[in-house]
Each structure stands twice: as C-alpha cells, then as structure tokens.
Write a protein that holds these residues in place. Structure first.
Motif, PDB file in Angstrom:
ATOM      1  N   SER A  93       1.916   8.149 -20.358  1.00 18.19           N
ATOM      2  CA  SER A  93       2.135   7.678 -18.992  1.00 18.19           C
ATOM      3  C   SER A  93       1.225   6.489 -18.692  1.00 18.19           C
ATOM      4  CB  SER A  93       1.854   8.808 -18.002  1.00 18.19           C
ATOM      5  OG  SER A  93       2.032   8.357 -16.671  1.00 18.19           O
ATOM      6  N   GLY A  94       1.794   5.468 -18.072  1.00 23.45           N
ATOM      7  CA  GLY A  94       1.038   4.274 -17.732  1.00 23.45           C
ATOM      8  C   GLY A  94       0.995   3.239 -18.825  1.00 23.45           C
ATOM      9  N   LEU A 125       3.064  -4.273 -10.007  1.00 18.95           N
ATOM     10  CA  LEU A 125       1.705  -4.054  -9.493  1.00 18.95           C
ATOM     11  C   LEU A 125       1.487  -2.621  -9.019  1.00 18.95           C
ATOM     12  CD1 LEU A 125       1.070  -7.343  -7.456  1.00 18.95           C
ATOM     13  CD2 LEU A 125       0.179  -6.735  -9.708  1.00 18.95           C
ATOM     14  N   ALA A 126       2.557  -1.866  -8.793  1.00 16.21           N
ATOM     15  CA  ALA A 126       2.430  -0.465  -8.366  1.00 16.21           C
ATOM     16  C   ALA A 126       2.088   0.402  -9.572  1.00 16.21           C
ATOM     17  CB  ALA A 126       3.713   0.005  -7.697  1.00 16.21           C
ATOM     18  N   HIS A 127       0.899   0.183 -10.093  1.00 16.57           N
ATOM     19  CA  HIS A 127       0.439   0.781 -11.345  1.00 16.57           C
ATOM     20  C   HIS A 127      -1.081   0.937 -11.253  1.00 16.57           C
ATOM     21  CE1 HIS A 127      -0.834   0.600 -15.616  1.00 16.57           C
ATOM     22  NE2 HIS A 127       0.345   1.128 -15.899  1.00 16.57           N
ATOM     23  N   PRO A 128      -1.654   1.967 -11.840  1.00 16.01           N
ATOM     24  CA  PRO A 128      -3.107   2.178 -11.707  1.00 16.01           C
ATOM     25  C   PRO A 128      -3.945   0.974 -12.100  1.00 16.01           C
ATOM     26  CG  PRO A 128      -2.075   4.083 -12.721  1.00 16.01           C
ATOM     27  CD  PRO A 128      -1.012   3.036 -12.623  1.00 16.01           C
ATOM     28  N   TYR A 154       2.207   5.557  -8.941  1.00 15.15           N
ATOM     29  CA  TYR A 154       0.905   5.329  -8.320  1.00 15.15           C
ATOM     30  C   TYR A 154       1.132   4.707  -6.953  1.00 15.15           C
ATOM     31  CZ  TYR A 154      -3.673   3.074  -7.605  1.00 15.15           C
ATOM     32  OH  TYR A 154      -4.879   2.667  -7.089  1.00 15.15           O
ATOM     33  N   GLY A 155       0.389   5.157  -5.955  1.00 16.26           N
ATOM     34  CA  GLY A 155       0.460   4.541  -4.641  1.00 16.26           C
ATOM     35  C   GLY A 155       0.762   5.519  -3.520  1.00 16.26           C
ATOM     36  N   ALA A 172      -2.479   1.098  -2.460  1.00 15.24           N
ATOM     37  CA  ALA A 172      -3.211   1.554  -3.637  1.00 15.24           C
ATOM     38  C   ALA A 172      -3.825   2.930  -3.412  1.00 15.24           C
ATOM     39  CB  ALA A 172      -4.293   0.551  -4.008  1.00 15.24           C
ATOM     40  N   GLY A 173      -3.715   3.772  -4.416  1.00 17.82           N
ATOM     41  CA  GLY A 173      -4.243   5.129  -4.367  1.00 17.82           C
ATOM     42  C   GLY A 173      -3.358   6.042  -5.189  1.00 17.82           C
TER      43      GLY A 173
END
Length: 257
Positions: A93-94, A125-128, A154-155, A172-173
């Motif tokens: 993942s990721g 960009l919606a990634h850790p 993520y988010g 972010a989070g």
C-alpha cells in the motif's frame, strides 16, 4: 518512434527509477515529490484524454494495463492499447506505482496519438508522501496528469451534497470522515484533493493533482468526463478493456495449458 514512446523508453530503461525494495521505493518517492508542480488547467480546452487503469486476475499473478484515449468533446474512443505483464514489485500500500506503472508506461508507449491530459485511476497529492501514482507518472514523463480514485487512501474528508457537482476538500491527515473538512481547510489545513459528486446521490470520487494541473481544473475535467456514470469515461473504458483483456489472457493460458 513517437515523442511519448521515446519518453517512456527513457524512463523504463533507467534502473535508478525502479527499486525492488520497499524502503528504497519509499525514499525515492520522498525525493521525487519535490518535483511535482501545479499549473492552471483549462478543462474546456482539453481535446484528448487518456484514461489509465490496471487490473489484477484473482487466479493469476499477471496484470493487465490499459490506456484508452477519448475525444473529450464527443467521448468517443480515439485510440487504445492494452498489455499483460508480470509485476516486478511487491503489493505494498502506498507504493503501487512501482508495481503498476511499468506496464502502464508500456501501454502508453503503444499509443499512436498524444493526449493532452492523462487521467489515472488512483491518487496524486492525496497520498501520505504527496506522491501517488498520478504524481509519479506525471513527474516521470513531465506531462499533465490527474488522479481520480474510487476510494480514499489518505486524507480527512466530508461527504459532499447529494447533487451532481457538489464537493468538499480533502485535508492532510489519516483517512477519516469528518464533520466539516471545509472548516479544517479554512483553519489552515493542507488541501490535498477534493471529494467530488459526479452523479446525483451516488458515491463520490476523490480527485487530486498529479502533475502540471491544478485542483480546480482537475475537478472540472473529471466532472466534464462523467456525464452519465460515477467514474470518468476514459477510466471507465480503460477498466473495461483491462477486464476483457485479463479474461481473454487467462482463458488462452488455460487452453494452452
């Protein structure tokens, strides 16, 4: 050889871009994330869009990767390419870009037209590490790429209104649904994407910047390309082509075996 095919070959032939160890891949993502840049995207001016998708077979280690180019005005298919490949990177993942992008790049290299924008079934960009598959592809080829995912990696996010076109920001989070993500953004939270309702009272999609696009333009383009279904037409066509190719490949192997 086309310009896109030349770019693809240079990228695939560079061993430093394709680590085989997850820790090295994570470190490379962090280094490359600084190369992502945002530029205004006029969604109405886009003429050709390539939808990209990857499909895994349940009973086979091989995957299918497809690139389908649509005319953004008519939504008719202009060109397509699909391939099968054995992934060379583990399922982490990721880090899906290191597993999925090599075959996606091969499919892109087989196209006979040059799209204006590339639309990934995945995150930007919606990634850790702010470097999902849409960012990764965009930076590698230095081309405009939008991420449009069907789920959240993520988010923090809120449910948008029920009407088509309604949206809320992703902040972010860790991935969680919150009461008011717009308030978090107004308080200074880092906006990394947008939860966008493409069809009334149907689950939204999750749009984020990949490379050389901005979030407003990316969301406008995704909505423009989703006149009837939840998923944008280029990605929907790529998903269908992947599925058909995967089934045909598996059936051929069973016959020959």
């Amino acid at each position: 050889m086309s310009e896109i095919a030349e770019r693809v070959r240079r990228v695939l032939d560079d061993p430093e871009l394709w680590p085989s160890v997850p820790s090295e891949a994570t470190a490379l993502q962090r280094r490359m994330a600084d190369r992502v840049r945002e530029e205004p995207l006029d969604a109405e001016a886009v003429e050709l869009v390539a939808g990209l998708d990857v499909s895994y077979a349940k009973d086979d280690s091989a995957l299918s990767a497809a690139a389908v180019v649509l005319d953004a005005r008519t939504l008719e298919v202009v060109d397509s390419a699909v391939i099968s490949a054995e992934p060379a990177f583990p399922y982490v993942s990721g880090l899906f870009a290191f597993r999925e992008l090599p075959p996606v790049l091969e499919a892109l290299g087989a196209l006979t037209v040059t799209p204006d924008v590339y639309l990934c079934d995945g995150f930007g960009l919606a990634h850790p590490r702010r470097f999902g598959v849409a960012c990764h592809l965009g930076v590698l080829l230095d081309l405009p790429v939008v991420g449009s995912a069907k789920s959240v990696l993520y988010g923090k996010h809120s449910e948008p209104g029920a009407e088509r076109g309604a949206w809320t920001p992703m902040v972010a989070g860790r991935s969680e649904t919150v009461e008011d993500s717009a308030a978090l953004a107004a308080e200074g939270g880092e906006v990394i994407g947008r939860v966008l309702r493409t069809r009334e009272r149907v689950k939204p999609v999750y749009v984020s910047v990949g490379h050389r696009v901005d979030l407003d333009g990316a969301a406008d383009l995704v909505l423009r390309l989703s006149p009837r279904y939840r998923v944008p037409e280029p990605v929907r066509h790529a998903d269908r082509l992947c599925g058909e190719h995967r089934k045909a490949t598996l059936a051929a192997r069973q016959v020959s075996g």
